[in-house]
Motif scaffolding. Structure first.
Motif, short mmCIF file in Angstrom:
data_model
loop_
_atom_site.label_atom_id
_atom_site.label_comp_id
_atom_site.label_asym_id
_atom_site.label_seq_id
_atom_site.Cartn_x
_atom_site.Cartn_y
_atom_site.Cartn_z
N LYS A 47 0.82 -1.21 0.00
CA LYS A 47 0.00 0.00 0.00
C LYS A 47 0.87 1.27 0.00
O LYS A 47 0.35 2.36 0.20
CB LYS A 47 -0.94 0.00 1.21
CG LYS A 47 -1.90 -1.21 1.24
CD LYS A 47 -2.92 -1.12 2.37
CE LYS A 47 -3.78 -2.39 2.41
NZ LYS A 47 -4.78 -2.35 3.50
N ASN A 48 2.17 1.10 -0.18
CA ASN A 48 3.10 2.25 -0.20
C ASN A 48 2.97 3.12 1.04
O ASN A 48 3.12 4.35 0.96
CB ASN A 48 2.86 3.15 -1.42
CG ASN A 48 3.12 2.44 -2.73
OD1 ASN A 48 3.92 1.50 -2.78
ND2 ASN A 48 2.46 2.86 -3.78
N LEU A 49 2.68 2.53 2.18
CA LEU A 49 2.47 3.34 3.38
C LEU A 49 3.81 3.86 3.90
O LEU A 49 4.75 3.09 4.10
CB LEU A 49 1.77 2.53 4.47
CG LEU A 49 0.41 1.95 4.10
CD1 LEU A 49 -0.20 1.23 5.29
CD2 LEU A 49 -0.53 3.04 3.60
N GLY A 55 -4.31 -1.38 9.02
CA GLY A 55 -5.04 -2.15 10.02
C GLY A 55 -5.18 -3.61 9.65
O GLY A 55 -5.80 -4.37 10.37
N GLY A 56 -4.60 -4.01 8.53
CA GLY A 56 -4.80 -5.37 8.05
C GLY A 56 -3.72 -6.36 8.46
O GLY A 56 -3.79 -7.54 8.08
N GLU A 64 -1.07 -8.19 5.19
CA GLU A 64 -2.45 -8.48 4.78
C GLU A 64 -2.47 -9.05 3.36
O GLU A 64 -3.22 -9.98 3.06
CB GLU A 64 -3.27 -7.19 4.83
CG GLU A 64 -4.65 -7.30 4.19
CD GLU A 64 -5.32 -5.93 3.94
OE1 GLU A 64 -5.09 -5.01 4.73
OE2 GLU A 64 -6.06 -5.83 2.95
N VAL A 65 -1.65 -8.48 2.49
CA VAL A 65 -1.72 -8.82 1.07
C VAL A 65 -0.90 -10.08 0.75
O VAL A 65 -1.32 -10.91 -0.05
CB VAL A 65 -1.21 -7.63 0.21
CG1 VAL A 65 -1.36 -7.92 -1.26
CG2 VAL A 65 -1.98 -6.36 0.59
N SER B 109 -6.73 3.69 4.58
CA SER B 109 -6.08 3.15 3.37
C SER B 109 -7.01 2.20 2.64
O SER B 109 -7.00 2.14 1.42
CB SER B 109 -4.76 2.43 3.66
OG SER B 109 -4.42 2.41 4.99
N GLY B 110 -7.80 1.42 3.38
CA GLY B 110 -8.75 0.51 2.73
C GLY B 110 -8.18 -0.88 2.57
O GLY B 110 -6.96 -1.06 2.49
N ASP B 111 -9.08 -1.87 2.54
CA ASP B 111 -8.66 -3.25 2.31
C ASP B 111 -8.02 -3.33 0.93
O ASP B 111 -8.47 -2.68 -0.01
CB ASP B 111 -9.87 -4.20 2.34
CG ASP B 111 -10.55 -4.22 3.71
OD1 ASP B 111 -9.84 -4.04 4.71
OD2 ASP B 111 -11.77 -4.41 3.75
N ASP B 112 -7.01 -4.16 0.82
CA ASP B 112 -6.32 -4.29 -0.47
C ASP B 112 -7.24 -4.93 -1.51
O ASP B 112 -8.12 -5.73 -1.17
CB ASP B 112 -5.06 -5.13 -0.30
CG ASP B 112 -4.23 -5.12 -1.57
OD1 ASP B 112 -3.61 -4.08 -1.84
OD2 ASP B 112 -4.23 -6.13 -2.29
N TYR B 125 -2.98 4.01 -4.17
CA TYR B 125 -2.00 4.21 -3.10
C TYR B 125 -0.96 5.27 -3.47
O TYR B 125 0.24 5.11 -3.26
CB TYR B 125 -1.32 2.90 -2.68
CG TYR B 125 -2.29 1.91 -2.09
CD1 TYR B 125 -3.13 2.29 -1.05
CD2 TYR B 125 -2.38 0.61 -2.57
CE1 TYR B 125 -4.04 1.40 -0.50
CE2 TYR B 125 -3.29 -0.29 -2.03
CZ TYR B 125 -4.11 0.11 -0.99
OH TYR B 125 -5.00 -0.78 -0.45
N ASP B 128 -0.81 8.09 1.44
CA ASP B 128 -1.32 7.21 2.49
C ASP B 128 -2.36 7.95 3.34
O ASP B 128 -2.58 9.15 3.19
CB ASP B 128 -0.18 6.56 3.30
CG ASP B 128 0.61 7.55 4.15
OD1 ASP B 128 0.05 8.58 4.56
OD2 ASP B 128 1.80 7.26 4.41
N SER B 129 -3.02 7.20 4.23
CA SER B 129 -4.14 7.77 4.97
C SER B 129 -3.68 8.90 5.88
O SER B 129 -4.39 9.89 6.08
CB SER B 129 -4.84 6.68 5.78
OG SER B 129 -3.94 6.04 6.65
N PRO B 238 -9.78 -8.73 6.62
CA PRO B 238 -8.46 -8.33 7.09
C PRO B 238 -8.55 -7.51 8.38
O PRO B 238 -9.38 -6.61 8.49
CB PRO B 238 -7.91 -7.46 5.96
CG PRO B 238 -8.69 -7.86 4.75
CD PRO B 238 -10.05 -8.28 5.24
#
Lengths: 132, 318
Positions: A47-49, A55-56, A64-65, B109-112, B125, B128-129, B238
């Motif tokens: 997610k490029n955070l 939160g996953g 998560e992914v 960010s949302g679920d992938d 993306y 980010d959030s 998730p």
């Protein structure tokens, strides 16, 4: 569009890329913040955070992914606790990525200050502190 | 300003224990469908979340849903993920929401996409959030876009974000909350709470960091309809953690009575949360089961909700 890379840039990249890819699985975003992420490259996050985990994250600390990989930010947090320096940098609000720098040398961008150029409307923490 | 500022913000300021709920995902172009679902929650919830392609499945856009929800006389909270839009699209929708009278936004960010019905999609993306929270705050407080260009006037928003105290790295979660508050978040809706002691520990740490005076924390409570549903949530959604004790409790009753047991579990959790310092409300949700949500709000003694006009009247007091 990525910014054009000079001859010097290409020479530096020839050293920087293999080194950082081997050590940190670097993605060459050209605006390195490894010091604020416990030396875990945040661009490996799907997610490029750049400001912490989503939160996953799974209960076992996996992504998560990609359930077979550890979360980049779990590694970042643990890594930042072990660093003698920059520990508080995990609290810094990292600005949006400048995608034009993708593939360029973060060493040169650091030296020239190019990686510190922000959109005019980005209110940094420094500006916050000044206002307060 | 086209309409009043956030009523949710006003209720929190006045010290009300707020109740929010969620509009179940809409797959109909008929506005009556959204209007009816929103109307079903009126009087039970102070504000209703309009999700943004929840679970990475396509549904009615949160901007359209939020507009229709307010038409139904219910205050919307528009969710916005950084998954589906880049920084231009996100700012455009924030301004659009303000223009339509939407006063609450919830940024995540949302679920992938890998969790959804278009796993082959390319996610955005772009930002980010945390960055979007700061951008929304700057739009509101400075009246400028990220580019620095000025809007004709600044939008009014009550800015929310999410946090998951139940996902590793646990020690980092309160620090990340601090960072979101620093970025500009004014309220937080959490991931679903089944593990109350873990939330309590998170809240204590947030208190130690001085965050509870600066941000309103609204934990989410799910109403499980069946043991099967709860197990699905634990395995497929998730970030959701459900202790085995909760699953065993649901599985211990016959299928026909599991819904009633789910309601009891949710009511108990709501009551436990109310005793935790800094918990400012609850967000009650179920998967396509509005009746379960309404029953939990009733049985937890959260009715009647403050009247729509209460905000202005109390604000006038000294």
């Amino acid at each position: 569009m990525n910014e054009p890379v000079s001859l010097l840039g290409r020479a530096v990249i020839a050293i920087e890329r293999p080194l950082k890819e081997a050590v940190w699985d670097c993605r060459m975003c050209g605006q390195c913040i490894l010091h604020s992420t416990g030396l875990s490259c945040p661009m490996r996050c799907p997610k490029n955070l750049r400001n912490g985990p989503c939160g996953g994250v799974r209960a076992d600390g996996a992504c998560e992914v990609f359930p077979d990989r550890p979360c980049v930010w779990v590694e970042a947090w643990e890594g930042s606790r072990r660093l003698p320096l920059w520990r508080d940098h995990a609290d810094h609000l990292n600005p949006p990525v400048d995608w034009r720098l993708q593939g360029s040398s973060s060493w040169i961008n650091l030296a020239t200050g190019r990686d510190r150029r922000r959109p005019r409307g980005w209110v940094s923490e420094a500006a916050d502190a000044q206002r307060a | 300003m086209r309409s009043a500022p956030s009523r949710l913000a006003a209720l929190l300021r006045q010290g009300h224990f707020v109740v929010t709920a969620e509009l179940s995902a809409i797959d109909s172009p008929d506005p009556a469908v959204t209007l009816n679902r929103a109307a079903a929650l009126r009087g039970h919830a102070d504000a209703v979340n309009c999700t943004d392609n929840t679970g990475a499945h396509v549904h009615l856009s949160p901007l359209a849903a939020a507009h229709l929800v307010s038409e139904a006389g219910v205050e919307p909270i528009m969710q916005l993920t950084t998954r589906d839009r880049n920084r231009l699209g996100l700012q455009a929708d924030l301004l659009g929401a303000a223009a339509l009278g939407v006063r609450n936004v919830l940024i995540m960010s949302g679920d992938d996409v890998s969790a959804g019905d278009h796993p082959e999609a390319r996610s955005s993306y772009d930002i980010d959030s945390m960055q979007l929270v700061r951008i929304a705050r700057t739009m509101r407080d400075q009246g400028t876009y990220l580019s620095g260009r000025r809007m004709e006037s600044a939008p009014s928003f009550f800015i929310g974000a999410v946090e998951n105290p139940f996902a590793p790295p646990y020690d980092f979660r309160p620090a990340r909350l601090a960072k979101k508050v620093e970025a500009g978040a004014e309220f937080i809706q959490t991931q679903l709470v089944f593990d109350v002691p873990r939330l309590d520990a998170f809240m204590r740490r947030a208190g130690d960091l001085g965050l509870l005076e600066r941000v309103a924390i609204i934990p989410s409570v799910a109403v499980p309809r069946s043991a099967r549903g709860a197990r699905f949530m634990k395995e497929k959604v998730p970030g959701v953690q459900i202790p085995d004790a909760v699953l065993r409790r649901l599985e211990a009753v016959p299928v026909a009575r599991q819904a009633a047991e789910g309601i009891r579990i949710a009511v108990e959790i709501v009551n436990q949360l109310r005793d935790i310092a800094g918990v400012r409300g609850v967000h009650v949700i179920a998967i396509r089961w509005d009746e379960g949500v309404l029953t939990v709000i009733e049985e937890a003694g959260l009715l009647p909700r403050p009247l729509a006009g209460a905000g202005a009247a109390v604000a006038a007091l000294p």
